[in-house]
Design an enzyme around this catalytic site. Structure first.
Site, short mmCIF file in Angstrom:
data_model
loop_
_atom_site.label_atom_id
_atom_site.label_comp_id
_atom_site.label_asym_id
_atom_site.label_seq_id
_atom_site.Cartn_x
_atom_site.Cartn_y
_atom_site.Cartn_z
N THR A 58 24.75 32.02 35.66
CA THR A 58 25.31 31.16 34.61
C THR A 58 25.68 31.99 33.38
OG1 THR A 58 24.19 29.20 35.42
CG2 THR A 58 24.76 29.19 33.09
N GLU A 59 24.83 32.98 33.10
CA GLU A 59 25.06 33.87 31.95
C GLU A 59 26.43 34.56 32.06
OE1 GLU A 59 22.08 36.84 32.10
OE2 GLU A 59 22.81 37.89 30.32
N GLU A 84 30.91 28.94 40.12
CA GLU A 84 29.81 28.43 40.93
C GLU A 84 28.59 29.24 40.51
OE1 GLU A 84 27.04 28.16 43.16
OE2 GLU A 84 28.18 29.08 44.80
N LYS A 124 36.85 41.11 43.72
CA LYS A 124 35.87 42.13 43.32
C LYS A 124 34.50 41.76 43.88
CE LYS A 124 32.92 42.90 40.14
NZ LYS A 124 31.84 43.60 40.88
N CYS A 176 21.71 30.20 45.52
CA CYS A 176 21.87 29.44 44.28
C CYS A 176 21.36 28.01 44.41
CB CYS A 176 23.33 29.46 43.85
SG CYS A 176 24.45 29.07 45.18
N GLY A 205 28.13 33.46 40.63
CA GLY A 205 27.08 34.36 40.16
C GLY A 205 26.20 33.65 39.15
N GLU A 253 15.82 30.22 36.94
CA GLU A 253 16.17 30.58 38.32
C GLU A 253 15.56 31.94 38.64
OE1 GLU A 253 20.33 31.58 39.19
OE2 GLU A 253 20.15 30.34 40.98
P1 NAP Z 1 25.90 38.42 38.16
O1 NAP Z 1 25.68 39.49 37.16
O2 NAP Z 1 26.30 37.09 37.70
O3 NAP Z 1 26.99 38.99 39.19
C1 NAP Z 1 27.92 38.25 39.92
C2 NAP Z 1 29.27 38.96 39.93
O4 NAP Z 1 29.79 39.04 38.61
C3 NAP Z 1 29.20 40.40 40.41
O5 NAP Z 1 30.36 40.72 41.14
C4 NAP Z 1 29.14 41.16 39.12
O6 NAP Z 1 29.53 42.48 39.24
C5 NAP Z 1 30.10 40.38 38.27
N1 NAP Z 1 29.94 40.58 36.83
C6 NAP Z 1 28.84 40.94 36.13
N2 NAP Z 1 29.11 41.03 34.81
C7 NAP Z 1 30.42 40.72 34.67
C8 NAP Z 1 31.31 40.64 33.55
N3 NAP Z 1 30.90 40.89 32.31
N4 NAP Z 1 32.59 40.30 33.76
C9 NAP Z 1 33.03 40.02 35.00
N5 NAP Z 1 32.25 40.10 36.11
C10 NAP Z 1 30.96 40.43 35.95
O7 NAP Z 1 24.65 38.29 39.06
P2 NAP Z 1 23.56 39.43 39.30
O8 NAP Z 1 23.32 40.29 38.12
O9 NAP Z 1 23.94 40.11 40.53
O10 NAP Z 1 22.28 38.53 39.52
C11 NAP Z 1 21.57 38.04 38.40
C12 NAP Z 1 21.15 36.62 38.64
O11 NAP Z 1 22.30 35.80 38.85
C13 NAP Z 1 20.33 36.39 39.88
O12 NAP Z 1 19.02 36.75 39.78
C14 NAP Z 1 20.55 34.93 40.06
O13 NAP Z 1 19.73 34.21 39.19
C15 NAP Z 1 21.97 34.74 39.68
N6 NAP Z 1 22.89 34.73 40.84
C16 NAP Z 1 23.40 33.56 41.25
C17 NAP Z 1 24.24 33.52 42.34
C18 NAP Z 1 24.84 32.26 42.83
O14 NAP Z 1 25.27 32.21 43.96
N7 NAP Z 1 24.95 31.24 42.02
C19 NAP Z 1 24.54 34.68 43.01
C20 NAP Z 1 24.02 35.90 42.57
C21 NAP Z 1 23.19 35.89 41.48
P3 NAP Z 1 28.44 43.63 39.53
O15 NAP Z 1 27.49 43.11 40.53
O16 NAP Z 1 29.23 44.72 40.07
O17 NAP Z 1 27.82 43.92 38.21
#
Ligand code: NAP
Ligand code: MG
Length: 497
Positions: free
Chosen positions: A249-250, A269, A194, A303, A247, A400
């Site tokens: 940590t939350e 990760e 996904k 990240c 993605g 972050e």
């Molecule tokens: P995110 O919400 O953690 O999204 C990462 C992935 O998880 C996306 O494919 C997302 O889908 C999916 N996801 C979201 N909620 C989910 C749930 N309840 N169950 C299963 N999958 C779920 O990250 P983001 O909202 O795009 O970014 C927010 C923050 O995360 C950033 O500002 C950054 O701090 C951090 N981040 C970290 C990394 C890393 O490489 N460690 C990468 C991206 C972001 P959808 O996008 O379709 O909602």
């Protein structure tokens, strides 16, 4: 509501790809979502729609899991010899390289990153990942044991885990797909991938190449959609054996809870707030350029970005001055502009988020030496930003930000520096710049981080394990280590000998 204005691509594959709504890949077929719903892929340089994409939810995940289950349990995949998997993965790497321009353009349009970087880093790194993991398919083995019970001997089989759900973020959409798919397929698993809602396109183009390479139906399924619907259905699905996530940590914590229903294997990760430490005895020119790259690469949406810069006091002004010059001189432009060094952030939401962090930081007493505000006009551009006068307990130092924003602090005591560097829930990566090799190794040993770079930054290799200490993750991607997570061990005991 986004304006529909299709970019006119000179690349035939890209033009065709963007000409009609994109479907999802289930059981070797490109299909519409069960609900018929679609969502828009947006170009962050303009805010305009690129193309509509099928929006998967629970019903589509169910179909994809059933297809993967069938491919794993009774399809030709399980009977395929390891060297056949090697050939398929290698073929895929060749197709990635043959379509490098198209993939890089799609990545640049959908994510915002410079085309030149997408081509040189994301696409090249994707091909390398498939090549490295192609080699692993033929190198998975077990052990034989002489046992203490008379008349017996034992051996282990290393078998694939089964059906893997893989959920990836928007910062390196294609490369994250490769980091996840390559080891899973090398080990003989089937996958439901996904992509992030913000950047579904490159994974879908990769899906076309996967079918061209000849992977059997159902081995790779790609379902774009939202995290709360498609992602949640995948991470909670009872017929999925493992979930791998990159993605925040939350969300990582949510995934782990969802996975507990059938005790899926979980690898995560997650985020980071990496300390990047510059000593006065370093090559300060290299350290300054390295510090700029550590935070501004990919618009800071990395990240492992070096987002907390610690500089030894007597060199603070020199290094931070050089960093500010670098920040000021970076060319901000749409990713498809060949001179672009900083593209837009991925989305309006991310722009608002980054701007909010900096505004609150300034209110708390931080000084923006450069940047500190959005560029303005169209697109989601934010200026490369250097914040000083920061205190350890400020939000901009602790959280972050995931944008081109670095907080810079002076230090003069090594033990205090190590304490501060480690005083964070994160532990993904760290940087050290010094010409004193003893100091470098000593500090590398003290830092709680999954990766430590000495006199370099952001160096990745498929042979290097990558992952987090503490709340930055669980398990490792890449290297031999990742194969542990995509295989499981069966002990076989033979009696009557
Ligand atoms: P995110 O919400 O953690 O999204 C990462 C992935 O998880 C996306 O494919 C997302 O889908 C999916 N996801 C979201 N909620 C989910 C749930 N309840 N169950 C299963 N999958 C779920 O990250 P983001 O909202 O795009 O970014 C927010 C923050 O995360 C950033 O500002 C950054 O701090 C951090 N981040 C970290 C990394 C890393 O490489 N460690 C990468 C991206 C972001 P959808 O996008 O379709 O909602
Ligand atoms: Mg997009």
């Amino acid at each position: 509501m986004a304006v529909v204005a299709k970019p006119q691509s000179k690349n035939k594959r890209v033009a065709e790809f963007l000409a009609s709504p994109r479907k999802m890949l289930i059981n070797g077929q490109w299909v519409a979502s069960a609900s018929g719903k679609t969502f828009a892929a947006i170009n962050p340089a303009t805010g305009e729609e690129l193309v509509q994409v099928a929006e998967g939810d629970k019903a589509d995940i169910d179909k994809a899991v059933a297809a993967a289950r069938k491919a794993f349990d009774s399809g030709p995949w399980r009977k395929m010899r390891p060297n056949e998997r090697t050939k398929l993965l290698w073929k895929l790497s060749e197709l990635v390289l043959a379509n490098a321009d198209a993939l890089a353009e799609i990545e640049s349009l959908d994510n915002g990153k410079p085309f030149t970087i997408a081509r040189a880093v994301d696409v090249a790194g994707t091909a390398e990942q498939f090549q490295y993991m192609a080699g692993w398919a033929t190198k998975i083995d077990g052990r034989t044991m002489t046992l203490s019970t008379p008349g017996t001997f034992g051996y282990t089989l290393r078998e694939p885990v089964g059906v893997c759900g893989q959920i990836i973020p928007w910062n390196f959409p294609l490369m994250m797909a490769a980091w996840k798919l390559a080891p899973a397929l090398a080990a003989g698993n089937c996958v439901i991938l996904k992509p992030a809602e913000q950047t579904p396109l490159s994974a879908l183009m990769l899906g076309e190449l996967i079918m061209e390479a000849g992977f059997p139906a159902g081995v790779v399924n790609i379902v774009p959609g939202y995290g709360e619907t498609a992602g949640a259905a995948l991470s909670g699905h009872k017929d999925v054996n493992k979930v791998a996530f990159t993605g925040s940590t939350e969300v990582g914590k949510i995934i782990m809870k969802a996975a507990s229903g059938n005790l899926k294997k979980v690898t995560l990760e997650l985020g980071g707030k990496a300390p990047n430490v510059v000593f006065s005895d370093a090559d300060l020119g290299a350290a300054t350029a390295g510090a700029a790259m550590a935070i501004f690469f990919n618009q800071g949406q990395v990240c492992c970005a070096g987002s907390r810069l610690y500089v030894e006091k007597k060199s603070f002004d020199t290094v931070v001055g050089g960093l500010c010059d670098a920040a000021k001189n970076m060319k901000i432009a749409p990713g498809m502009d060949p001179t672009c060094q900083i593209g837009p952030l991925v989305s309006d939401e991310q722009l608002t988020r980054v701007a909010g962090f900096v505004e609150r930081g300034k209110k708390a007493g931080a000084t923006a030496l450069v940047g500190g505000e959005p560029v303005g006009g169209g697109g989601y551009f934010y200026k490369p930003t250097v914040l000083t006068n920061v205190k350890h307990d400020m939000e901009v130092v602790r959280d972050e930000i995931f944008g081109p924003v670095v907080v810079a602090s002076p230090f003069d005591d090594l033990d205090e520096l190590a304490r501060q560097a480690n005083d964070t829930p994160y532990g993904l990566s760290a940087g050290i710049w010094t010409s004193d090799i003893k100091k470098a190794h000593s500090l590398a040993g003290k830092l709680q981080a999954g990766t430590v770079w000495i006199n370099c930054y952001n160096v990745f290799d498929p042979h290097l394990p990558f992952g987090g200490y503490k709340e930055s993750g669980l398990g490792r991607e890449m290297g031999p280590e990742v194969m542990e997570h995509y295989t499981q061990v069966k002990a076989v005991v033979v009696g009557g000998m």
